[in-house]
Design a protein around this motif. Structure first.
Motif, PDB file in Angstrom:
ATOM      1  N   GLU A  41       2.118   1.622  -3.520  1.00 50.68           N
ATOM      2  CA  GLU A  41       1.023   2.082  -4.383  1.00 50.68           C
ATOM      3  C   GLU A  41       0.776   3.582  -4.187  1.00 50.68           C
ATOM      4  O   GLU A  41       0.544   4.322  -5.144  1.00 50.68           O
ATOM      5  CB  GLU A  41      -0.237   1.286  -4.015  1.00 50.68           C
ATOM      6  CG  GLU A  41      -1.449   1.566  -4.879  1.00 50.68           C
ATOM      7  CD  GLU A  41      -2.684   0.838  -4.350  1.00 50.68           C
ATOM      8  OE1 GLU A  41      -3.794   1.304  -4.629  1.00 50.68           O
ATOM      9  OE2 GLU A  41      -2.531  -0.194  -3.642  1.00 50.68           O
ATOM     10  N   GLU A 100       3.199   5.637  -6.112  1.00 51.07           N
ATOM     11  CA  GLU A 100       2.859   5.734  -7.540  1.00 51.07           C
ATOM     12  C   GLU A 100       1.794   6.801  -7.768  1.00 51.07           C
ATOM     13  O   GLU A 100       1.844   7.559  -8.742  1.00 51.07           O
ATOM     14  CB  GLU A 100       2.362   4.378  -8.046  1.00 51.07           C
ATOM     15  CG  GLU A 100       3.468   3.326  -8.138  1.00 51.07           C
ATOM     16  CD  GLU A 100       2.919   1.937  -8.433  1.00 51.07           C
ATOM     17  OE1 GLU A 100       1.743   1.840  -8.837  1.00 51.07           O
ATOM     18  OE2 GLU A 100       3.675   0.953  -8.242  1.00 51.07           O
ATOM     19  N   HIS A 133       0.832  -1.206   0.000  1.00 50.91           N
ATOM     20  CA  HIS A 133       0.000   0.000   0.000  1.00 50.91           C
ATOM     21  C   HIS A 133       0.871   1.262   0.000  1.00 50.91           C
ATOM     22  O   HIS A 133       0.551   2.254  -0.663  1.00 50.91           O
ATOM     23  CB  HIS A 133      -0.933   0.011   1.212  1.00 50.91           C
ATOM     24  CG  HIS A 133      -2.047  -0.983   1.095  1.00 50.91           C
ATOM     25  ND1 HIS A 133      -2.741  -1.479   2.179  1.00 50.91           N
ATOM     26  CD2 HIS A 133      -2.595  -1.595   0.009  1.00 50.91           C
ATOM     27  CE1 HIS A 133      -3.657  -2.336   1.767  1.00 50.91           C
ATOM     28  NE2 HIS A 133      -3.575  -2.435   0.464  1.00 50.91           N
TER      29      HIS A 133
END
Length: 310
Positions: free
Chosen positions: A186, A189, A183
């Protein structure tokens, strides 16, 4: 606006009492002047005030120790603190944040403030430098996922054992930490170039006699100032096998009883120490099995390669 924001959900401060005094942490001490809970401290029976080692040089003559027993300050032995101290080495204060003289006007507004930096930290006698910056977001997640401290009086069991606590979240994460790391990756990103910079601090480097080299407490602002300068593009850094460390001249030592050579010693990245660390990280990562993101495995391999080049 694409940036991460933070609020502080806590209503107050929870701090270790011993060592807290007017010089080491003025604002913390001021915060304890009213509506504060103290646990396992020493009670001065003459004036019904609390006391702890490091508060001042005047231990109470008529007092109860942290166990509620009559206490004789002349019997104190620093090699056997738990048995002979007035306050337990891990005694605490819990004070309302609004007591703090330097509390931000933004503290209770609930809007949050934009995050420029995320700072991880651990208590390591010889390993992590005073401060370093990760090479990028993914590397920063690696730094957080390998966080460790050597045990103190705060933890049950032996003192000085390395314990891994990724992002200091093991007691609070209700699902697999491998997924938690994913997480973080992510989120990086999603944030792109608006991601906060990630740093790691270690106030606890010791000399060969076991004495702390860095003064800590309020003087940690000297390191925080460098972190802010890095976020604002004002400070340079030296690239090492583990990340970016400050150029020694960029940490302000004004009025500090420390020379530049001593500072250099706690900014040093020692190859042998870090090769042992890399091996321990490998063992740590085995706990997560297939849940460990490949990006973090690759970070470990990169660290080993960087160390091999030293």
């Amino acid at each position: 606006d694409g940036r991460l924001y933070a609020i502080n959900p806590e209503n107050g401060f929870f701090g270790v009492a011993p060592g807290t005094n007017v010089k080491s942490n003025f604002n913390a001490l001021e915060s304890t002047k009213k509506n504060t809970i103290f646990t396992n401290v020493c009670l001065n029976l003459d004036n019904n005030t609390v006391w702890w080692e490091g508060l001042d040089k005047n231990p109470p003559k008529n007092a109860l120790n942290w166990k509620g027993e009559p206490w004789d300050y002349t019997k104190y032995d620093k090699n056997n603190k738990v048995a002979t101290s007035g306050a337990h080495p891990n005694s605490r204060f819990t004070a309302p944040a609004k007591n703090c003289p330097c509390i931000s006007d933004e503290f209770d507004k609930g809007q949050g403030v934009p995050i420029s930096a995320i700072i991880f930290g651990g208590r390591r006698a010889k390993c992590a430098p005073l401060v370093y910056q990760s090479k990028d977001w993914v590397n920063g997640v690696f730094v957080g996922s390998t966080m460790a401290s050597e045990t103190t009086a705060a933890a049950a069991g032996a003192v000085g054992v390395v314990r891994r606590d990724p992002m200091a979240m093991l007691p609070f994460c209700g699902y697999n930490m491998g997924d938690y790391f994913a997480h973080w990756l992510e989120m990086g990103e999603k944030l792109g170039d608006k991601a906060p910079k990630i740093f790691n601090v270690n106030w606890f480097r010791t000399d060969d006699e076991g004495n702390f080299i860095w003064p800590g407490f309020g003087d940690n602002c000297r390191v925080l100032n460098w972190i802010i300068d890095r976020c604002e593009g004002k400070a340079d850094a030296t690239e090492t096998a583990i990340g970016y460390v400050p150029k020694p001249e960029d940490i302000d030592l004004t009025d500090l009883d420390m020379d530049i050579e001593t500072l250099k010693s706690i900014l040093k990245v020692d190859k042998d120490v870090w090769e042992k660390e890399a091996a321990e990280i490998e063992e740590h990562y085995k706990k997560f099995g297939d849940k460990l993101p490949d990006a973090l495995r690759q970070q470990l391999e990169t660290l080993k390669e960087n160390l091999a080049k030293l």
